[in-house]
Design an enzyme around this catalytic site. Structure first.
Site, mmCIF file in Angstrom:
data_model
loop_
_atom_site.group_PDB
_atom_site.id
_atom_site.type_symbol
_atom_site.label_atom_id
_atom_site.label_comp_id
_atom_site.label_asym_id
_atom_site.label_seq_id
_atom_site.Cartn_x
_atom_site.Cartn_y
_atom_site.Cartn_z
ATOM 1 N N GLU A 187 12.633 95.209 34.513
ATOM 2 C CA GLU A 187 12.578 95.161 35.413
ATOM 3 C C GLU A 187 11.208 95.314 36.643
ATOM 4 O O GLU A 187 12.059 96.016 36.766
ATOM 5 C CB GLU A 187 13.098 92.815 35.253
ATOM 6 C CG GLU A 187 12.110 92.304 36.003
ATOM 7 C CD GLU A 187 12.910 91.198 36.855
ATOM 8 O OE1 GLU A 187 14.276 91.410 36.251
ATOM 9 O OE2 GLU A 187 12.597 90.100 37.041
ATOM 10 N N GLY A 212 20.512 95.143 43.431
ATOM 11 C CA GLY A 212 22.025 94.163 42.675
ATOM 12 C C GLY A 212 21.880 94.101 41.632
ATOM 13 O O GLY A 212 23.654 95.389 41.175
ATOM 14 N N ALA A 213 21.237 93.969 40.959
ATOM 15 C CA ALA A 213 21.994 93.480 39.247
ATOM 16 C C ALA A 213 20.952 93.259 38.607
ATOM 17 O O ALA A 213 19.653 93.087 39.300
ATOM 18 C CB ALA A 213 22.867 92.387 39.332
ATOM 19 N N MET A 214 20.754 93.291 37.348
ATOM 20 C CA MET A 214 19.452 92.501 36.224
ATOM 21 C C MET A 214 20.362 92.266 35.379
ATOM 22 O O MET A 214 21.373 92.448 34.469
ATOM 23 C CB MET A 214 19.120 93.692 35.505
ATOM 24 C CG MET A 214 18.071 93.914 34.586
ATOM 25 S SD MET A 214 16.869 93.067 35.218
ATOM 26 C CE MET A 214 15.750 92.074 34.429
ATOM 27 N N ASN A 216 19.164 91.801 32.226
ATOM 28 C CA ASN A 216 19.537 91.533 30.667
ATOM 29 C C ASN A 216 20.323 91.056 29.646
ATOM 30 O O ASN A 216 21.380 90.849 30.236
ATOM 31 C CB ASN A 216 19.389 92.764 30.369
ATOM 32 C CG ASN A 216 19.280 94.300 31.434
ATOM 33 O OD1 ASN A 216 17.688 94.300 31.597
ATOM 34 N ND2 ASN A 216 20.151 94.184 32.001
ATOM 35 N N HIS A 272 24.714 84.378 39.964
ATOM 36 C CA HIS A 272 23.341 84.826 39.867
ATOM 37 C C HIS A 272 23.071 85.413 38.843
ATOM 38 O O HIS A 272 21.844 84.743 37.963
ATOM 39 C CB HIS A 272 22.615 85.971 41.227
ATOM 40 C CG HIS A 272 21.342 86.087 40.686
ATOM 41 N ND1 HIS A 272 20.796 85.144 41.878
ATOM 42 C CD2 HIS A 272 20.709 86.251 41.013
ATOM 43 C CE1 HIS A 272 19.239 85.252 42.359
ATOM 44 N NE2 HIS A 272 19.291 86.539 41.037
ATOM 45 N N GLU A 273 23.379 86.708 38.192
ATOM 46 C CA GLU A 273 22.975 87.147 37.280
ATOM 47 C C GLU A 273 23.117 85.941 35.627
ATOM 48 O O GLU A 273 22.375 86.086 35.408
ATOM 49 C CB GLU A 273 23.236 88.053 36.742
ATOM 50 C CG GLU A 273 22.947 89.796 38.146
ATOM 51 C CD GLU A 273 21.712 89.576 38.648
ATOM 52 O OE1 GLU A 273 21.135 88.969 38.188
ATOM 53 O OE2 GLU A 273 21.716 89.770 39.828
HETATM 54 N N1 B3K Z 1 16.163 90.217 37.982
HETATM 55 C C1 B3K Z 1 16.182 91.629 38.943
HETATM 56 C C2 B3K Z 1 15.595 92.163 39.960
HETATM 57 C C3 B3K Z 1 14.677 93.206 39.405
HETATM 58 C C4 B3K Z 1 13.818 94.048 40.421
HETATM 59 C C5 B3K Z 1 13.109 94.682 39.573
HETATM 60 N N2 B3K Z 1 12.186 95.774 40.663
HETATM 61 C C6 B3K Z 1 17.801 91.512 40.051
HETATM 62 C C7 B3K Z 1 17.965 89.288 40.139
HETATM 63 O O1 B3K Z 1 17.197 89.134 41.201
HETATM 64 O O2 B3K Z 1 18.736 89.065 39.578
HETATM 65 ZN ZN ZN Z 2 17.525 87.286 40.270
#
Ligand code: B3K
Ligand code: ZN
Length: 912
Positions: free
Chosen positions: A128, A268-270, A272, A304-305
């Site tokens: 992302e 922070g985190a992603m 996927n 959140h993730e």
């Molecule tokens: N969706 C990701 C953020 C990605 C940032 C890319 N530059 C984390 C989050 O908001 O949960």
């Molecule tokens: Zn997010």
């Protein structure tokens, strides 16, 4: 809508230009032969044309080379397609067809940490927003969703774990010590949710049952040797699953859910799909190495993730302008998760105070980060209309203000109505890539059912207009009629690009505005509205008869309340019911009434902050003029009163007693004079430490947390009050407190107390012990990178730290600009959170910033552009600072080879 586009150039992408992709992507098969410097990626993409007419197939690319290209099994001759650095175009395709692409990439050379990269001995991905195009040629846009099957092969000894999204299909050994694993994700997803991890890890896992009795495997992967630090993460994940089922009826849809911790990560985190990748700082936590704040951040980010699995993954964004669709909503959900966790098991009053603590913390973050953004050169609506680099739009506006916009819908619909709206949203859009409008349409459908003749058309302006509205409140009390009339008038300045757009007219917002009235002696007054017609709409669930929700939808409206004999004190914008700035002329005595007695715990905190803001700003002026700067009696009395109010929970009391941040105060200054502000804040801290010494000492001694460490909100609250008391007393030069800090540092059995003591020593102790403690801490924790980040950050933000200290620390063997956490802990902390040091008169802070932005830009532009944002509000400083900041910005802008990320930030800053 504006008629022109003043920023039009080759790099700007516009929301209005959106076009659907002409093909559906029926299936994606990816095959990775993993190698540190030469990873081969074979991809097979099966497309079907959406229309009968042929169209060009456009695949995105960045920093990759094409090794082979086949269409329906036939190698394509070079003159049958066009290839540039950013695109592969195969012209005029129709029907169903298969494209096979081979690329070769070098993960070890990837310092951007976007796409496939090496960290430590493992492979990780971050896709992302547009990282997938750094792996293979692909329609790298969120509205192209597909089913992925991923085959990974690599050295078995080096990479015993080969992970990707979804469910594990098969694994087998290959010749030459390699092995191969196949993953299949049964859910449609866009490329930004793709993930791959390969390496050797410790695993902590647990099988839990969903509410429908399905077994799901939860796993936390972390560096070898760190398994003892993942217990809290796994427990947080389990709590997240249970909460989402209970509060939103949303269940985990996969058989397994993996979280992998990595040391090199841009944020922070992603989220996927099924394979979250986390900055290790948001996974690893144990009492010895993580503070209470770290524990709660781990829980919040895991929540959140995980919540993205529905809000973001199952329903995703049509295009990146819709980012707040998933981020604002998911931040709102994680805020509610944390609030529910904090309030769990408490009685009503304690639960309200616990929830207020969370609200106070969130609002403080919003005001410190988003309000300045919304007034500066990067100001944008939560759904932006254009961008140059999407990486720059993961902003406080999209996230935090976005969450406020969702929260206002929650307030207007109520908990049950909001839940109905969410159910409707999933009923309509599960499996789709949609827009913010689609979300509001679902909410509006429910709203209209319970609010006949009303809609959310005015409310939608929160998505299209930027800026923080000002709501000016006037109150008229009619002593003969016993009525009170409140008049609310809203204005919102033109900000950012709105200022240079022709004919941009700002329209009023729909502002839910919660209020109460108190008598002069602090009694809550019952609210009876003169106009009975509007009563039903304005009664709200979260406040009973003493709180009323006013809905301001025009430039100005009035409400009259009856049965009020004496002039009351208005309690305004309770719970921060809208992201606005309130203007009302309270006297200091009225603020003191609210700060001591407002039954709404948020508003009570707010009143104390308003009083302290006046005090600190007054002292700033006095210091500048060299006049005497004593504290007012009413301010000291409020602080003493709240220090002694034993009926209040310690965590809430700590918030009441904390002075407003320098960032918040700066928003009230024109021009901003950070050095004077810091001095004034310090003076107030020192004077309050002296004036309430015995009360602070009581708080210091009465809030121990003996026994085994627990990160629960009650114990964390006690620690925060104790450490706050310690810092006030030390600021006042209290010798006993000074001894206690040294003792606490030595004896601490958790990192919160250790850092509380060390922070007080570093900031307020001027003897040899200070350096000794700093050296001792390093000695003890040098093998733990996350703790050493704290060590750097503490020194970066120490009151007397200047650039010489920072440059000294940059030469420390433990420092590296290449690791984002480390760069953030020293450089960002200094530039963002040490106003006195950064804005020193000689301009040394600005010179350091210039050097660091450029140095980082050549390594990792996404991280560099975050640092670049520090100068956003340069034009609001004094002329001397302003001109130095401007020339630093110009120096960066004129640098050859600047990334588009940093270029967008500095050129917008200079456009002011
Ligand atoms: N969706 C990701 C953020 C990605 C940032 C890319 N530059 C984390 C989050 O908001 O949960
Ligand atoms: Zn997010």
């Amino acid at each position: 809508m504006p008629t022109d586009s003043p920023e039009k150039d080759n790099h700007t992408v516009y929301r209005k230009d959106y076009q659907p992709y002409p093909f559906s992507l029926d299936a994606v098969a990816l095959d990775f032969e993993l190698d540190e410097t030469r990873t081969v990626v074979n991809s097979t993409l099966t497309f079907t044309s959406k229309d009968a007419a042929p169209a060009d197939l456009v695949l995105n690319a960045e920093d990759i080379t094409l090794d082979a290209l086949h269409l329906n099994g036939q190698a394509l001759a070079a003159d049958t397609y066009t290839l540039s650095d950013t695109q592969l175009v195969i012209p005029q395709l129709s029907g169903s067809f298969k494209v096979q692409v081979r690329t070769v990439i070098d993960p070890s050379a990837n310092s951007l940490f976007m796409g496939l990269y090496k960290s430590g001995s493992g492979f990780f991905t971050q896709c992302e927003a547009e990282g997938f195009r750094r792996i293979t040629y692909f329609p790298d846009r969120p509205d192209v969703m597909s089913i992925y099957t991923v085959t990974l092969s690599g050295d078995k000894e080096k990479y015993p774990y080969l992970l990707s999204n979804g469910n594990l299909v098969s694994s087998q050994d290959l010749p030459d010590g390699r092995h191969q694993v196949v993953w299949h994700d049964p859910f449609h997803k866009p490329s930004y949710l793709f993930a791959l991890v390969a390496g050797d890890f410790d695993i902590r896992e647990k099988t839990v049952q969903t509410r429908n009795g399905r077994d799901v495997l939860l796993q936390i992967y972390s560096d070898k040797g760190s398994r003892d630090k993942t217990e809290w993460a796994l427990a947080s994940l389990e709590r997240s699953l249970v909460w989402d089922e209970k509060r939103f009826g949303l269940e985990l849809d996969l058989d397994r859910f993996m979280i992998v911790a990595v040391r090199d990560f841009n944020m922070g985190a992603m989220e996927n799909k099924g394979l979250n990748i986390f900055n290790a700082g948001y996974v690893l936590a144990d009492p010895d190495t993580a503070t209470d704040a770290n524990f709660s951040a781990v829980e919040a980010v895991i929540g959140h993730e995980y919540f993205h699995n529905w809000t973001g993954n199952r329903v995703t964004c049509r295009d990146w302008f819709q980012l707040s669709l998933k981020e604002g909503l998911t931040v709102f959900r994680d805020q509610e998760f944390t609030a529910d966790m904090m309030a769990a098991g408490l009685d009503d009053q304690a639960a309200a105070s616990a929830r207020a603590v969370k609200r106070i913390d969130d609002v403080s973050v919003l005001r410190a980060g988003q309000f300045p953004e919304d007034a500066g050169p990067m100001a944008h609506p939560i759904r932006p209309d254009s961008y140059e680099s999407i990486g720059n739009f993961y902003t406080a506006t999209v996230y935090e203000k976005g969450a406020e916009v969702i929260r206002m819908q929650h307030t207007l619909l109520g908990e049950a109505g909001f839940r109905d709206g969410m159910d409707e949203y999933f009923r309509r859009h599960d499996g789709q890539a949609v827009t913010c409008d689609d979300f509001v349409n679902a909410m509006e459908y429910v709203y209209e059912k319970s609010h006949p003749q009303r809609d959310l058309s005015v409310f939608r302006r929160w998505y299209s207009q930027a800026g923080t509205p000002r709501v000016k409140v006037t109150m008229q009390h009619d002593a003969s009629q016993h009525t009170v009339t409140l008049t609310l008038a809203q204005t919102t300045p033109l900000v950012g690009i709105e200022k240079i757009r022709k004919d941009f007219v700002k329209k009023p917002f729909h502002i839910p505005f919660a209020i109460g009235l108190l008598s002069a002696n602090g009694q809550a007054l019952a609210l009876h509205e003169a106009d009975a017609d509007t009563q039903d709409q304005s009664k709200q669930q979260n406040g009973g008869e003493h709180t009323r929700l006013l809905e301001l939808t025009a430039e100005q409206q009035s409400w009259t309340f009856t049965g009020i004999a004496d002039k009351p004190v208005p309690s305004l914008l309770r719970n921060f019911s809208a992201p606005v700035i309130v203007q009302y002329d309270w006297t200091a005595d009225e603020l003191a009434v609210l700060a001591k007695s407002d039954p709404n715990p948020f508003a009570r905190w707010e009143a104390g902050q308003a009083l302290a803001t006046r005090e600190i700003l007054g002292i700033t002026q006095a210091l500048k003029q060299g006049t005497s700067a004593g504290l007012s009696d009413v301010f000291v009395e409020v602080w003493k009163n709240n220090l002694l109010d034993a009926g209040l929970d310690a965590g809430y009391r700590a918030r009441l007693l904390t002075l407003p941040s320098e960032k918040f105060l700066a928003e009230h200054m024109d021009p901003i004079e950070p050095v004077w502000l810091a001095k004034a804040r310090h003076t107030v801290r020192e004077s309050l430490g002296l004036a309430a010494a015995s009360e602070w000492t009581g708080a210091l001694q009465g809030n121990d947390t003996p026994g085994e460490y627990r990160p629960d909100p009650i114990s964390a609250g006690r620690r925060s009050l104790k450490n706050l008391a310690l810092s006030f007393l030390m600021a006042a030069g209290d010798q006993a407190a000074c001894q206690q800090a040294l003792q606490q540092y030595q004896a601490a059995h958790n990192m919160t107390d250790c850092m509380g003591a060390l922070g007080a020593i570093v900031n307020y102790h001027h003897g040899d012990k200070r350096q000794e403690a700093i050296a001792d801490f390093y000695e003890k924790w040098q093998h733990n990178p996350l703790v050493i980040d704290k060590w750097f950050a503490l020194q970066a933000t120490a009151a007397d730290t200047r650039t010489d200290t920072i440059r000294g620390l940059m030469a420390h063997p433990a420092f590296s600009l290449r690791n984002p956490n480390r760069a953030r802990s020293l450089i960002f902390q200094f530039c963002m959170n040490n106003a006195e040091g950064f804005h020193s008169e000689d301009g040394a802070g600005y010179r350091l910033w210039t050097e660091m932005v450029l140095a980082l830009d050549s390594i990792n532009p996404e991280v560099a552009s975050r640092l670049a944002r520090v100068m956003d509000n340069w034009a609001r400083y004094t002329p001397a600072s302003k001109s130095q900041m401007k020339s630093s910005l110009e120096q960066v802008r004129n640098h050859e080879g600047l990334s588009s990320n940093v270029s967008e930030i500095v050129s917008k800053a200079l456009r002011i």
